[in-house]
Design an enzyme around this catalytic site. Sequence first.
Site, PDB file in Angstrom:
ATOM      1  N   ASP A 215     -65.504 -13.273  35.922  1.00  0.00           N
ATOM      2  CA  ASP A 215     -65.758 -14.326  36.900  1.00  0.00           C
ATOM      3  C   ASP A 215     -65.349 -13.855  38.303  1.00  0.00           C
ATOM      4  O   ASP A 215     -64.289 -13.241  38.473  1.00  0.00           O
ATOM      5  CB  ASP A 215     -64.912 -15.551  36.495  1.00  0.00           C
ATOM      6  CG  ASP A 215     -65.256 -16.784  37.290  1.00  0.00           C
ATOM      7  OD1 ASP A 215     -66.399 -17.230  37.211  1.00  0.00           O
ATOM      8  OD2 ASP A 215     -64.364 -17.310  37.988  1.00  0.00           O
ATOM      9  N   GLU A 265     -60.626   2.436  25.087  1.00  0.00           N
ATOM     10  CA  GLU A 265     -59.673   2.695  24.002  1.00  0.00           C
ATOM     11  C   GLU A 265     -60.151   2.073  22.695  1.00  0.00           C
ATOM     12  O   GLU A 265     -59.615   2.366  21.635  1.00  0.00           O
ATOM     13  CB  GLU A 265     -58.312   2.087  24.333  1.00  0.00           C
ATOM     14  CG  GLU A 265     -57.527   2.850  25.363  1.00  0.00           C
ATOM     15  CD  GLU A 265     -56.302   2.052  25.772  1.00  0.00           C
ATOM     16  OE1 GLU A 265     -55.795   1.259  24.957  1.00  0.00           O
ATOM     17  OE2 GLU A 265     -55.873   2.212  26.927  1.00  0.00           O
TER      18      GLU A 265
HETATM   19  C1  GLC Z   1     -67.746 -18.558  39.080  1.00  0.00           C
HETATM   20  C2  GLC Z   1     -68.177 -19.493  37.977  1.00  0.00           C
HETATM   21  C3  GLC Z   1     -68.210 -20.875  38.523  1.00  0.00           C
HETATM   22  C4  GLC Z   1     -66.823 -21.249  38.974  1.00  0.00           C
HETATM   23  C5  GLC Z   1     -66.289 -20.248  39.979  1.00  0.00           C
HETATM   24  C6  GLC Z   1     -64.822 -20.391  40.178  1.00  0.00           C
HETATM   25  O1  GLC Z   1     -68.650 -18.484  40.107  1.00  0.00           O
HETATM   26  O2  GLC Z   1     -69.398 -19.065  37.454  1.00  0.00           O
HETATM   27  O3  GLC Z   1     -68.700 -21.789  37.600  1.00  0.00           O
HETATM   28  O4  GLC Z   1     -66.832 -22.518  39.559  1.00  0.00           O
HETATM   29  O5  GLC Z   1     -66.479 -18.930  39.528  1.00  0.00           O
HETATM   30  O6  GLC Z   1     -64.137 -19.954  39.034  1.00  0.00           O
END
Ligand code: GLC
Length: 529
Positions: A215, A265
């Site tokens: 993310d 790993e």
């Molecule tokens: C990313 C996720 C989104 C979230 C953001 C903050 O873009 O896909 O859904 O709100 O990160 O974590």
Amino acid sequence: MVGTDAHACAGTAGRAAWWREAVVYELYVRSFADGNGDGVGDLIGARGRLPHLADLGIDAVWLTPFYRSPMADGGYDVADHRDVDPLFGDLGDLDAFVAEAHALGLRVLVDVVPNHSSVQHPWFVEARAAAPGSAARARYVFRPGRGGSGELPPNNWQSDFGGPAWTRLPDGDWYLHLFDPEQADFDWSHPDVGRHFEEILRFWLDRGVDGFRIDVAHGLVKDPTLPDAPDRPELPAGLYLPSGPQWDQPGVHDVYRAWRRVLEEYPGERMAIGEAWVADRAAMARYVRADELHQVFDFAFLQASWKAADLRGAVTRSLDAVGLVGASATWVLNNHDVARTVTRFGGGPVGLRRARAAALLMLALPGSAYLYQGEELGLADVDLPAEALRDPVWQRSGHTRRGRDGGRVPLPWSRSGSSFGFGSGAPPWLPVPSGWGECSVEAQSGHEDSTLELYRRALDLRRRHLVPAGPEVEFLDAGADAVALRRGDVLCVLNLGREQLPDPDGARLLLRSDRTAGAPDTAAWWRLP
Ligand code: GLC
């Protein structure tokens, strides 16, 4: 048609790694299937629906966050990355999901959220209780404010969800959150943070997951001087590709080099894909150098408009970028953060026609493709009433942006029932429209013209004809309003113009996105002699 240019993604020697041509399905857990009747999707529900995914013909599932979380941002505000939130089940349910997916021949990716944690993460709870300048605060980005008495935020950064990216604590210190105030940004220059995340990766790798979706992969490291951000640079209309001192800093690549070593790993081609919204092709390529991430989403393709030149430009630039470093391309048209293609491409029957055609283009391209749940049903965004909205974007933007809930409405599985098979207890966490049952898996199964059957056939043909064709692709000239490409003996033609296109000479039709091959807003796959 005349060949104009050729692209190739470098392959590995011998058999290519599984992820290079994989079709991965984003399973947004809270909206997929509710197994315990509380109105929220969960891991037991998802496990029960795995046969649908196996029938669809995908290779892997990406599970969105199911970790312990106060759910301020649908689980992207993680309080404990090594446990399952009771809303979604427990660790045993996760293990059972992974085991069953593997038994069906599907790999499993899980989300990792390293840019920030929930303010209920034990480290932030500790930091908040500690004094300004204390060691406990050094794992997050705390700073004194500007102005005579520190009453102004440390810089001008804005939260992605709206409003300032800084929140002030009663003791006067400010903390950074590029997203919601409930999501505090880590300070990745602190060694504890890197150690913490390597432990998290190992925790899930030890449990048998096949990889990670990272993310906000471009956000972890900030310019250490935290300078003001320049005004938003001019971008083509509608294109969201952030830049500035908060994003895509060189130091982020050290993180992924370390993570790559961890992944290597483990046996079994474990992998990682980054969610990096970067504008520049060279910047994108840096994330997929041989010693970093395996894949990075191409968000320019996702944001391309319904114009042949835009789509073709996005595709060729992405192939060029990944080709620079021997990586493979990674395509996505839908995810839980953007309006669904049906809605983006015009809504209604026109939007659906175009979404189906765009899918055939994406699935014909070399590299891997990520689908978002409900895309295979041709779902559109739902126009939800304001009181139903749960996305923090709605509140944070002062009710100026409705946020992403319209594309997160629980999936319809059956023709009837109060939530059309999503669950059988409490009402679903977002209301489902009354006609939803007609879009359901049950309603579409076995109907030749349905979007579900189109995806099933496309994935089957892709596996049999396109994957074996390898990474080479040749773009052909089919006029200004078409995108045409050839891989092996398969030709894909997408018609974005208003005129019917002629059938290619001597070719046999493999698949068409609508009744008439070559019609406006459709795509077709042909087998060349
Ligand atoms: C990313 C996720 C989104 C979230 C953001 C903050 O873009 O896909 O859904 O709100 O990160 O974590």
